[in-house]
Design a protein around this motif. Structure first.
Motif, PDB file in Angstrom:
ATOM      1  N   GLY A  45      32.395  37.245  36.873  1.00  0.00           N
ATOM      2  CA  GLY A  45      31.876  36.965  38.034  1.00  0.00           C
ATOM      3  C   GLY A  45      33.149  36.842  38.975  1.00  0.00           C
ATOM      4  N   TYR A  46      32.839  36.945  40.437  1.00  0.00           N
ATOM      5  CA  TYR A  46      33.828  36.479  41.452  1.00  0.00           C
ATOM      6  C   TYR A  46      34.410  35.041  41.442  1.00  0.00           C
ATOM      7  N   GLU A  47      33.401  34.168  41.171  1.00  0.00           N
ATOM      8  CA  GLU A  47      33.786  32.868  41.127  1.00  0.00           C
ATOM      9  C   GLU A  47      34.677  32.600  40.278  1.00  0.00           C
ATOM     10  N   GLU A  48      34.691  32.980  39.056  1.00  0.00           N
ATOM     11  CA  GLU A  48      35.859  32.739  38.132  1.00  0.00           C
ATOM     12  C   GLU A  48      37.078  33.332  38.267  1.00  0.00           C
ATOM     13  N   ILE A  49      37.142  34.492  39.036  1.00  0.00           N
ATOM     14  CA  ILE A  49      38.401  35.241  39.480  1.00  0.00           C
ATOM     15  C   ILE A  49      39.039  34.337  40.393  1.00  0.00           C
ATOM     16  N   ILE A  50      38.366  33.720  41.584  1.00  0.00           N
ATOM     17  CA  ILE A  50      38.820  33.023  42.531  1.00  0.00           C
ATOM     18  C   ILE A  50      39.501  31.650  41.746  1.00  0.00           C
ATOM     19  N   ARG A  51      38.477  30.850  40.971  1.00  0.00           N
ATOM     20  CA  ARG A  51      39.025  29.785  40.178  1.00  0.00           C
ATOM     21  C   ARG A  51      40.237  29.988  39.241  1.00  0.00           C
ATOM     22  N   ILE A  52      40.420  31.155  38.649  1.00  0.00           N
ATOM     23  CA  ILE A  52      41.504  31.432  37.992  1.00  0.00           C
ATOM     24  C   ILE A  52      42.803  31.684  38.903  1.00  0.00           C
ATOM     25  N   ALA A  53      42.557  32.258  40.030  1.00  0.00           N
ATOM     26  CA  ALA A  53      43.838  32.733  40.936  1.00  0.00           C
ATOM     27  C   ALA A  53      44.048  31.358  41.533  1.00  0.00           C
ATOM     28  N   GLU A  54      43.069  30.433  42.140  1.00  0.00           N
ATOM     29  CA  GLU A  54      43.465  29.343  42.641  1.00  0.00           C
ATOM     30  C   GLU A  54      44.368  28.484  41.854  1.00  0.00           C
ATOM     31  N   GLY A  55      44.090  28.439  40.511  1.00  0.00           N
ATOM     32  CA  GLY A  55      44.949  27.719  39.499  1.00  0.00           C
ATOM     33  C   GLY A  55      46.198  28.190  39.287  1.00  0.00           C
ATOM     34  N   LEU A  56      46.474  29.589  39.343  1.00  0.00           N
ATOM     35  CA  LEU A  56      47.775  29.985  39.414  1.00  0.00           C
ATOM     36  C   LEU A  56      48.376  29.590  40.851  1.00  0.00           C
ATOM     37  N   PHE A  57      47.796  29.895  41.755  1.00  0.00           N
ATOM     38  CA  PHE A  57      48.747  29.626  43.078  1.00  0.00           C
ATOM     39  C   PHE A  57      49.117  28.183  43.238  1.00  0.00           C
ATOM     40  N   ASN A  58      48.081  27.226  42.803  1.00  0.00           N
ATOM     41  CA  ASN A  58      48.544  25.791  42.892  1.00  0.00           C
ATOM     42  C   ASN A  58      49.743  25.613  41.850  1.00  0.00           C
ATOM     43  N   ALA A  59      49.681  26.215  40.569  1.00  0.00           N
ATOM     44  CA  ALA A  59      50.551  25.769  39.656  1.00  0.00           C
ATOM     45  C   ALA A  59      52.051  26.287  40.217  1.00  0.00           C
ATOM     46  N   LEU A  60      52.164  27.444  41.007  1.00  0.00           N
ATOM     47  CA  LEU A  60      53.253  28.253  41.338  1.00  0.00           C
ATOM     48  C   LEU A  60      53.666  27.362  42.959  1.00  0.00           C
ATOM     49  N   GLY A  61      52.711  26.637  43.320  1.00  0.00           N
ATOM     50  CA  GLY A  61      52.953  26.095  44.929  1.00  0.00           C
ATOM     51  C   GLY A  61      53.073  27.365  45.927  1.00  0.00           C
ATOM     52  N   TYR A  62      52.595  28.561  45.464  1.00  0.00           N
ATOM     53  CA  TYR A  62      52.987  29.643  46.508  1.00  0.00           C
ATOM     54  C   TYR A  62      51.650  30.631  46.397  1.00  0.00           C
ATOM     55  N   PRO A  63      50.973  31.217  47.473  1.00  0.00           N
ATOM     56  CA  PRO A  63      51.327  30.758  48.821  1.00  0.00           C
ATOM     57  C   PRO A  63      50.926  29.283  49.132  1.00  0.00           C
ATOM     58  N   LYS A 139      33.966  41.636  49.030  1.00  0.00           N
ATOM     59  CA  LYS A 139      33.427  43.092  49.665  1.00  0.00           C
ATOM     60  C   LYS A 139      34.168  44.231  49.482  1.00  0.00           C
ATOM     61  N   ILE A 140      35.532  44.192  49.530  1.00  0.00           N
ATOM     62  CA  ILE A 140      36.271  45.310  49.527  1.00  0.00           C
ATOM     63  C   ILE A 140      36.136  45.855  48.180  1.00  0.00           C
ATOM     64  N   ILE A 141      36.409  44.903  47.149  1.00  0.00           N
ATOM     65  CA  ILE A 141      36.403  45.543  45.705  1.00  0.00           C
ATOM     66  C   ILE A 141      34.984  45.788  45.327  1.00  0.00           C
ATOM     67  N   ASP A 142      33.910  45.266  45.878  1.00  0.00           N
ATOM     68  CA  ASP A 142      32.601  45.509  45.559  1.00  0.00           C
ATOM     69  C   ASP A 142      32.314  47.007  46.001  1.00  0.00           C
ATOM     70  N   GLY A 143      32.594  47.312  47.349  1.00  0.00           N
ATOM     71  CA  GLY A 143      32.382  48.714  47.779  1.00  0.00           C
ATOM     72  C   GLY A 143      33.248  49.676  46.928  1.00  0.00           C
ATOM     73  N   ALA A 144      34.536  49.227  46.625  1.00  0.00           N
ATOM     74  CA  ALA A 144      35.082  50.401  45.900  1.00  0.00           C
ATOM     75  C   ALA A 144      34.459  50.745  44.502  1.00  0.00           C
ATOM     76  N   LEU A 145      33.885  49.484  43.852  1.00  0.00           N
ATOM     77  CA  LEU A 145      33.540  49.935  42.637  1.00  0.00           C
ATOM     78  C   LEU A 145      31.932  50.640  42.858  1.00  0.00           C
ATOM     79  N   ASP A 146      31.333  50.186  43.703  1.00  0.00           N
ATOM     80  CA  ASP A 146      30.105  50.949  44.090  1.00  0.00           C
ATOM     81  C   ASP A 146      30.275  52.409  44.151  1.00  0.00           C
TER      82      ASP A 146
END
Length: 157
Positions: A45-63, A139-146
């Motif tokens: 699910g997209y929620e997990e993608i966002i959670r995982i990515a936010e964790g990475l961004f916060n750990a890096l301090g970037y962006p 929406k962009i990812i969903d559209g490309a997959l559809d």
């Protein structure tokens, strides 16, 4: 929204490769890869993608996060950059990862207005598009997959 061709590269320390293996009734599944971990991180699910990515961004301090995270009580939370993270995968190794349904390189360039802004590349089509929010990215990812599913269905007839 027009996608443009731009080549295959990561180009950012926080670049993510999203490998989609399944799209089951609108819930995507697969693995997310970044340069600071050898193995892919499974998601559903997209929620997990966002959670995982936010964790990475916060750990890096970037962006840099333009605003802190808020909880349901209105409290704002900020994050301290962790110790310098060491890259374990080169960009070329990341670009070798592929999903059965689709592969997307996500480059979040800014985190402003409590959302993401950046560019996503759909590797199978070698097409990129800028997004102005996490919702627009979904929406962009969903559209490309559809579109890929429809094309695969048309070929199977």
């Amino acid at each position: 929204m027009q996608m443009t061709k731009n080549g295959r590269y990561i180009g950012a320390p926080n670049g993510i490769v999203l490998c989609v293996e399944r799209n089951d009734r609108g819930t995507i599944e697969g693995c997310l890869y970044h340069g600071y971990q050898q193995d892919g991180i499974p998601f559903r699910g997209y929620e997990e993608i966002i959670r995982i990515a936010e964790g990475l961004f916060n750990a890096l301090g970037y962006p840099f996060m333009g605003t802190g995270d808020r909880d349901i009580y209105g409290r704002t939370h900020s994050y301290q950059k962790k110790e310098r993270m060491a890259r374990v995968l080169e960009d070329s190794e990341l670009l070798e990862k592929h999903g059965d349904m689709g592969t997307f390189v996500i480059r979040v360039q800014h985190r402003q207005h409590s959302s993401w802004q950046g560019r996503v590349t759909y590797l199978e089509e070698d097409r990129s598009v800028y997004f102005r929010s996490a919702l627009e990215l979904i929406k962009i990812i969903d559209g490309a997959l559809d579109q890929a599913e429809r094309a695969a269905g048309a070929e199977g007839r």
